[in-house]
Design a protein around this motif. Structure first.
Motif, short mmCIF file in Angstrom:
data_model
loop_
_atom_site.label_atom_id
_atom_site.label_comp_id
_atom_site.label_asym_id
_atom_site.label_seq_id
_atom_site.Cartn_x
_atom_site.Cartn_y
_atom_site.Cartn_z
N MET A 34 73.36 4.50 34.56
CA MET A 34 73.48 4.93 33.16
C MET A 34 74.46 4.08 32.34
O MET A 34 74.21 3.81 31.17
N VAL A 35 75.53 3.62 32.97
CA VAL A 35 76.51 2.83 32.22
C VAL A 35 75.87 1.52 31.77
O VAL A 35 75.92 1.12 30.59
N ASN A 36 75.20 0.88 32.72
CA ASN A 36 74.55 -0.37 32.40
C ASN A 36 73.42 -0.17 31.39
O ASN A 36 73.23 -0.97 30.48
N LEU A 37 72.70 0.95 31.54
CA LEU A 37 71.58 1.24 30.63
C LEU A 37 72.08 1.33 29.19
O LEU A 37 71.51 0.74 28.28
N GLU A 38 73.18 2.03 29.00
CA GLU A 38 73.74 2.17 27.65
C GLU A 38 74.11 0.82 27.09
O GLU A 38 73.85 0.52 25.92
N TYR A 39 74.72 -0.01 27.93
CA TYR A 39 75.16 -1.33 27.49
C TYR A 39 73.95 -2.19 27.09
O TYR A 39 73.94 -2.80 26.02
N VAL A 40 72.93 -2.19 27.94
CA VAL A 40 71.74 -3.01 27.68
C VAL A 40 71.03 -2.52 26.41
O VAL A 40 70.60 -3.32 25.58
N LEU A 41 70.94 -1.20 26.25
CA LEU A 41 70.25 -0.68 25.06
C LEU A 41 71.04 -0.97 23.80
O LEU A 41 70.46 -1.23 22.74
N ASP A 42 72.35 -0.97 23.91
CA ASP A 42 73.17 -1.32 22.76
C ASP A 42 72.90 -2.77 22.34
O ASP A 42 72.70 -3.07 21.17
N LEU A 43 72.83 -3.65 23.34
CA LEU A 43 72.51 -5.05 23.04
C LEU A 43 71.09 -5.17 22.47
O LEU A 43 70.85 -5.93 21.53
N ALA A 44 70.18 -4.40 23.03
CA ALA A 44 68.77 -4.46 22.57
C ALA A 44 68.69 -4.03 21.10
O ALA A 44 67.99 -4.64 20.30
N ASN A 45 69.44 -2.99 20.75
CA ASN A 45 69.43 -2.50 19.36
C ASN A 45 69.92 -3.57 18.39
O ASN A 45 69.47 -3.65 17.26
N ILE A 63 60.58 -1.21 24.05
CA ILE A 63 61.04 -0.98 25.42
C ILE A 63 59.79 -0.65 26.25
O ILE A 63 58.98 0.19 25.84
N LEU A 64 59.65 -1.32 27.38
CA LEU A 64 58.60 -0.95 28.34
C LEU A 64 59.26 -0.22 29.50
O LEU A 64 60.34 -0.61 29.92
N ILE A 94 66.86 7.15 27.67
CA ILE A 94 66.72 5.94 26.84
C ILE A 94 66.75 6.33 25.36
O ILE A 94 67.43 5.72 24.54
N LYS A 95 66.01 7.40 25.05
CA LYS A 95 65.89 7.79 23.64
C LYS A 95 67.19 8.30 23.04
O LYS A 95 67.33 8.38 21.82
N LEU A 96 68.15 8.64 23.89
CA LEU A 96 69.47 9.01 23.37
C LEU A 96 70.19 7.80 22.78
O LEU A 96 71.10 7.92 21.97
N HIS A 97 69.79 6.60 23.23
CA HIS A 97 70.54 5.41 22.86
C HIS A 97 69.78 4.40 22.00
O HIS A 97 70.34 3.39 21.60
N THR A 98 68.50 4.66 21.75
CA THR A 98 67.76 3.71 20.91
C THR A 98 66.58 4.38 20.21
O THR A 98 66.03 5.36 20.73
N LEU A 119 64.06 2.31 19.37
CA LEU A 119 62.99 1.33 19.58
C LEU A 119 61.77 2.03 20.18
O LEU A 119 61.92 2.95 21.01
N PRO A 120 60.55 1.62 19.79
CA PRO A 120 59.35 2.24 20.36
C PRO A 120 59.33 2.08 21.87
O PRO A 120 59.68 1.01 22.40
#
Ligand code: 1GP
Length: 237
Positions: A29-40, A47-48, A65-69, A71-72
């Motif tokens: 989850m920590v990494n997921l938040e970081y990656v989604l922040d960069l993606a945003n 997102i696939l 995922i949807k809590l943090h972005t 993006l479709p």
């Protein structure tokens, strides 16, 4: 609410779309938040979500995922088990490079009613495995042979047949973490023959590779391992 993701890809023909692939089993989850922040903050368009073998609860993963972005979010399922009505759309893959009926129609029958009830956008996609210097998970799990990377006419004819069958996109896949990405020459020839959008993924790790794949005609480039191993790559593209 339908986002009309496909219409958006078709109408933005000259736009280079980056799709970030998140394999539910490989995330913390920590990494997921970081990656989604960069993606945003970067030029990621979608997102696939999916993988050859997924043991995680997909519904729950999509919710996180949807809590943090915003993006479709598009399902990229390895099998009929990887379905969630929390996604915005699904790449309904038909593995047309192979001759395994389960991946041409079998899984689709299993999930057809659930898909209809969910109301999510369905994007019928011709999926082509291309040999990439080693055997890939998807090759093993689907029990199919990839198209040899130097048989570019076979790849082009397969993609064209997919379009003629009414599929809406073609996905050229080297396999997750592939040693070699799909050859540029092969992408060029497929692009020349088809008029539907082209997705390319597998083994792309550098900005130069990504640019070359776009220049050869890809409308969407999929990045999975490249970002997992080096999230900063998102800042460079
Ligand atoms: C795999 O095409 C995707 O299905 C992405 O591959 O993980 O190698 O980027 P990578």
């Amino acid at each position: 609410m339908m986002l009309d993701i496909y219409k958006n890809i078709v109408s933005s023909k000259n736009t280079r779309h980056i799709a970030l692939l998140l394999d539910p089993d490989k995330q913390n989850m920590v990494n997921l938040e970081y990656v989604l922040d960069l993606a945003n903050k970067s030029s990621v368009s979608f997102i696939l979500v999916g993988g050859s073998l997924v043991n995680t609860d997909i519904d729950e993963f999509i919710r996180s995922i949807k809590l943090h972005t915003d993006l479709p979010l598009i399902l990229f399922p390895g099998s009929a088990l990887q379905f969630s009505s929390n996604a915005d759309a699904i790449l309904l893959l038909s593995l047309i490079s192979g001759r395994n009926p389960e991946f041409l129609i079998g899984n689709h029958v299993q999930v057809a009613y659930r898909l209809k009830q969910s109301g999510i956008e369905i994007i019928p996609t011709g999926y082509l495995l291309i040999e990439s210097g080693g055997s890939s998970s998807v090759q093993y799990m689907s029990n199919t042979l990839p198209i040899p990377s130097n048989k570019i006419e076979i790849a082009a004819a397969t993609a064209l047949a997919g379009e003629q069958l009414g599929l809406k996109m073609i996905y050229l896949e080297a396999g997750s973490g592939a040693k070699n990405h799909v050859p540029i020459e092969l992408i060029r020839l497929v692009k020349k023959e088809i008029s539907i959008p082209l997705i390319v993924g597998g083994g792309l790790k550098t900005v130069d590779q990504i640019n070359a794949v776009f220049a050869a005609g890809a409308n969407v480039v999929v990045l999975g391992n490249g970002i997992e191993n080096n999230p900063e790559l998102l800042k460079q593209i």
